[in-house]
Write a protein that holds these residues in place. Structure first.
Motif, PDB file in Angstrom:
ATOM      1  N   UNK A  77       0.834  -1.193   0.000  1.00 43.69           N
ATOM      2  CA  UNK A  77       0.000   0.000   0.000  1.00 43.69           C
ATOM      3  C   UNK A  77       0.872   1.248   0.000  1.00 43.69           C
ATOM      4  N   UNK A  78       0.519   2.163  -0.880  1.00 46.62           N
ATOM      5  CA  UNK A  78       1.260   3.412  -0.987  1.00 46.62           C
ATOM      6  C   UNK A  78       0.686   4.395   0.028  1.00 46.62           C
ATOM      7  N   UNK A  79       1.544   4.932   0.879  1.00 47.62           N
ATOM      8  CA  UNK A  79       1.084   5.830   1.930  1.00 47.62           C
ATOM      9  C   UNK A  79       0.873   7.259   1.471  1.00 47.62           C
ATOM     10  N   UNK A  80       1.679   7.695   0.514  1.00 46.34           N
ATOM     11  CA  UNK A  80       1.590   9.084   0.067  1.00 46.34           C
ATOM     12  C   UNK A  80       1.902   9.134  -1.420  1.00 46.34           C
ATOM     13  N   UNK A  81       1.025   9.756  -2.176  1.00 44.70           N
ATOM     14  CA  UNK A  81       1.228   9.892  -3.617  1.00 44.70           C
ATOM     15  C   UNK A  81       1.558  11.347  -3.909  1.00 44.70           C
ATOM     16  N   UNK A  82       2.840  11.618  -4.119  1.00 45.67           N
ATOM     17  CA  UNK A  82       3.305  12.984  -4.322  1.00 45.67           C
ATOM     18  C   UNK A  82       2.705  13.610  -5.576  1.00 45.67           C
ATOM     19  N   UNK A  83       2.580  12.822  -6.648  1.00 45.17           N
ATOM     20  CA  UNK A  83       2.020  13.353  -7.894  1.00 45.17           C
ATOM     21  C   UNK A  83       0.561  13.758  -7.681  1.00 45.17           C
ATOM     22  N   UNK A  84      -0.205  12.905  -7.034  1.00 48.70           N
ATOM     23  CA  UNK A  84      -1.615  13.226  -6.756  1.00 48.70           C
ATOM     24  C   UNK A  84      -1.720  14.469  -5.875  1.00 48.70           C
ATOM     25  N   UNK A  85      -0.858  14.565  -4.855  1.00 48.24           N
ATOM     26  CA  UNK A  85      -0.875  15.716  -3.965  1.00 48.24           C
ATOM     27  C   UNK A  85      -0.561  17.003  -4.729  1.00 48.24           C
TER      28      UNK A  85
END
Length: 64
Positions: free
Chosen positions: A2-10
Motif C-alpha cells: 500500500x502506498x502511503x503518500x502519492x506525491x504526484x496526486x498531492x
C-alpha cells in the motif's frame, strides 16, 4: 504494498487549489501574491538574490 503518500496526486490537487485561488488575477497580481506569501520565509531570504531577469523577446515556449 500500500502506498502511503502519492506525491504526484498531492501536487495535482495543490495546483488545482492554487489555480482556483488565483482565478481572475492578472499575471502581475499573481506575482505579487507569490511575493507576499514568501515574505519573511527564511529559505526565500537566502535564495531570492538568485532570481533571473525575464527573457526579452519571443519566448521559446510560445507557439504560433
Amino acid at each position: 504494498m500500500k502506498k502511503g503518500f502519492d506525491a504526484v496526486e498531492w501536487m495535482r490537487a495543490r495546483r488545482e487549489a492554487i489555480d482556483r485561488e488565483d482565478a481572475g488575477l492578472s499575471w502581475k497580481a499573481k506575482a505579487q501574491r507569490t511575493l507576499d506569501l514568501l515574505k519573511d520565509d527564511p529559505l526565500w531570504e537566502r535564495l531570492k538574490h538568485r532570481t533571473a531577469e525575464p527573457a526579452r523577446g519571443p519566448s521559446a515556449h510560445t507557439t504560433g
